[in-house]
Design a protein around this motif. Sequence first.
Motif, short mmCIF file in Angstrom:
data_model
loop_
_atom_site.label_atom_id
_atom_site.label_comp_id
_atom_site.label_asym_id
_atom_site.label_seq_id
_atom_site.Cartn_x
_atom_site.Cartn_y
_atom_site.Cartn_z
N PHE A 1 0.82 -1.22 0.00
CA PHE A 1 0.00 0.00 0.00
C PHE A 1 0.85 1.26 0.00
O PHE A 1 0.31 2.37 0.11
CB PHE A 1 -0.96 0.00 1.18
N GLY A 2 2.16 1.11 -0.13
CA GLY A 2 2.99 2.29 -0.25
C GLY A 2 4.32 2.16 0.46
O GLY A 2 4.52 1.31 1.33
N VAL A 3 5.26 3.00 0.03
CA VAL A 3 6.58 3.10 0.64
C VAL A 3 6.71 4.53 1.17
O VAL A 3 6.73 5.49 0.40
CB VAL A 3 7.70 2.77 -0.36
N VAL A 4 6.80 4.66 2.48
CA VAL A 4 6.84 5.97 3.12
C VAL A 4 8.29 6.35 3.41
O VAL A 4 9.00 5.60 4.09
CB VAL A 4 6.03 5.97 4.43
N PRO A 5 8.75 7.49 2.93
CA PRO A 5 10.12 7.92 3.23
C PRO A 5 10.21 8.49 4.65
O PRO A 5 9.19 8.65 5.34
CB PRO A 5 10.37 9.02 2.19
N TRP A 6 11.43 8.80 5.07
CA TRP A 6 11.58 9.56 6.30
C TRP A 6 10.89 10.91 6.10
O TRP A 6 11.22 11.66 5.20
CB TRP A 6 13.06 9.78 6.61
N LEU A 7 9.93 11.21 6.94
CA LEU A 7 9.20 12.47 6.85
C LEU A 7 9.67 13.39 7.98
O LEU A 7 9.68 13.00 9.16
CB LEU A 7 7.69 12.24 6.96
N ASP A 8 10.07 14.61 7.62
CA ASP A 8 10.59 15.54 8.61
C ASP A 8 9.59 15.83 9.72
O ASP A 8 9.97 16.16 10.85
CB ASP A 8 11.00 16.85 7.93
N ALA A 9 8.30 15.72 9.40
CA ALA A 9 7.27 16.03 10.41
C ALA A 9 7.37 15.12 11.62
O ALA A 9 6.95 15.50 12.72
CB ALA A 9 5.89 15.91 9.77
N ALA A 10 7.92 13.93 11.44
CA ALA A 10 8.03 12.99 12.57
C ALA A 10 8.86 13.58 13.69
O ALA A 10 8.60 13.32 14.88
CB ALA A 10 8.62 11.67 12.09
N ALA A 11 9.86 14.37 13.35
CA ALA A 11 10.74 14.95 14.37
C ALA A 11 10.04 16.04 15.17
O ALA A 11 10.50 16.40 16.27
CB ALA A 11 12.00 15.51 13.72
N ASP A 12 8.95 16.58 14.65
CA ASP A 12 8.24 17.66 15.32
C ASP A 12 7.05 17.16 16.14
O ASP A 12 6.30 17.97 16.69
CB ASP A 12 7.75 18.68 14.29
N LEU A 13 6.89 15.85 16.21
CA LEU A 13 5.78 15.27 16.96
C LEU A 13 6.30 14.52 18.16
O LEU A 13 7.40 13.95 18.13
CB LEU A 13 4.96 14.32 16.06
N PRO A 14 5.53 14.49 19.26
CA PRO A 14 5.97 13.76 20.46
C PRO A 14 6.23 12.30 20.14
O PRO A 14 5.47 11.65 19.41
CB PRO A 14 4.78 13.92 21.42
N ALA A 15 7.33 11.77 20.67
CA ALA A 15 7.68 10.36 20.49
C ALA A 15 7.28 9.58 21.73
O ALA A 15 7.40 10.06 22.85
CB ALA A 15 9.17 10.21 20.22
N GLU A 16 6.81 8.35 21.52
CA GLU A 16 6.37 7.54 22.66
C GLU A 16 7.49 6.67 23.20
O GLU A 16 7.61 6.47 24.41
CB GLU A 16 5.19 6.65 22.24
N ASP A 17 8.34 6.14 22.33
CA ASP A 17 9.36 5.20 22.76
C ASP A 17 10.62 5.92 23.19
O ASP A 17 11.09 6.85 22.52
CB ASP A 17 9.69 4.22 21.62
#
Length: 511
Positions: A240-256
């Motif tokens: 269903f798709g190949v998702v690249p590293w998205l810069d937005a991930a760094a601006d969102l709270p991380a759980e782990d």
Amino acid sequence: MLQGTGSDVGKSFLTAGLCRALVRRGLAVAPFKPQNMSNNAAVVAMGSTEGGPETGGAPGDSAQGDSETFQGEIGRAQWLQAVAARMEPTVHMNPVLLKPQSDRTSQIIVQGRRFDAATAKGYQQRKETLMPFVLDSFATVGKDMDIVLVEGAGSPAEVNLRARDIANMGFARATDTPVILVGDIDRGGVIAAIAGTRTVLDRADAAMIRGFIINRFRGDVSLFDDGITTIREHTGWPCFGVVPWLDAAADLPAEDAVILERGGKTDRDAGCVIAVPMLSRIANFDDLDPLRAEPHADVVFVPPGRPLPRADLILLPGTKSTVADLAFLRAQGWDIDIHAHVRRGGHVLGVCGGYQMLGRHVHDPDGVDGSAGGAEGLGLLDVETVMAPAKTVRTSGGIWHGHGHDGGGSGAQVTGYEIHMGRTEGPGLARPMLSLDGAAHGAVSADGRIMGCYLHGLFTGDRFRAAFLKRLNAEAGIGDFRAHVDSALDTAAAGLEKHLDIDGLLAVAGL
């Protein structure tokens, strides 16, 4: 339902991004995670339900309030996903939350309430008794929704845990929820991870999986075309798709907590340095996210085995076990570093468990925090804490008193939440750090450089964060942190619209 080939493959981020993408398409969407293991928790509302099946609620602490006023705990990832879905989060979005409190035991939260503590083996033996609560919450969350996005936990390939599973295929089969498998190509071996998952699953479980997503790809996606073909040949599942590293991930709270090992800023041009010791049972480290987002603040998480660096502020974060982490802190020699920092004129802030550590002593006569006994604190605040079974779980708001040489920041508004066991008292409370809901809260040293409180999330307050950074001779660069997170969610949604077949995913869900 998004399940993964392992932990930390990006399920939480993808679920949040898809929640926002579907909301932007005009759908009513809710997030759900049957079982989560995290010491990053949020305080949220009870939600509209009469309680757990046949019991009127989870069989835990009932003194925290009735169904109209009760506030409980869920994983912070589900809180963020609710924000992404533009929904008010409730305890039913994460009905079972495990909070590790030692190497062998975890506190069990059921529908927001503290239920019990158990070893890993003990939890496995009683896990199936929690499925009715999971199903009850799932029905509550799904009411009036177009779609519910469900996040799995760990991996369905952990077939040794399948018999009593409530987090992955046990839930999917019980609710007839179709599954998309997520693999992380950045960690390597993604072809084997996805094909291997298909190999170890029994036929009925494998039939629940309708396709896969490749996450965190770097470079030219066309180079992985043959990889997709190989996975299809071994599994029969479409991509269903190949998702690249998205810069937005760094601006969102991380759980782990693995995110903490990725270091701070690399340009070293920040106006101030904030050192955070990585305690062995660190909790609610997302308190630091607003500071990590600030361009003029360098938040450095210090791993075990390394001394605390020269810094403007040492921040002691929350912990699931204050007494055990006091011993851990001393074993690293960090207590010596902290006292040296104070002698140099540095600032120290303790939040929740970190606040308790700053006092003279932590007493635990009943072994609530671990083994019965207690520990000597760092002695930087004239307070003592006594652990007790009653747990405080609530949202709070108020003002910062801004004690200091110039009184700067006095009156800045703060909002957040409390999740703690234990009561802190002593002469130091005469100089409170905050006023919460009209009552004095926390403590500050006579010179204003040492302070502590129980309020998580206080740095999301823009005025407080700016005033606090000014105290450290740094300027705030983000005017509205909540808007910053919301913008990152929109950016994540746009990225997923570009790289995923969302129409195909909706078709799998029957829409």
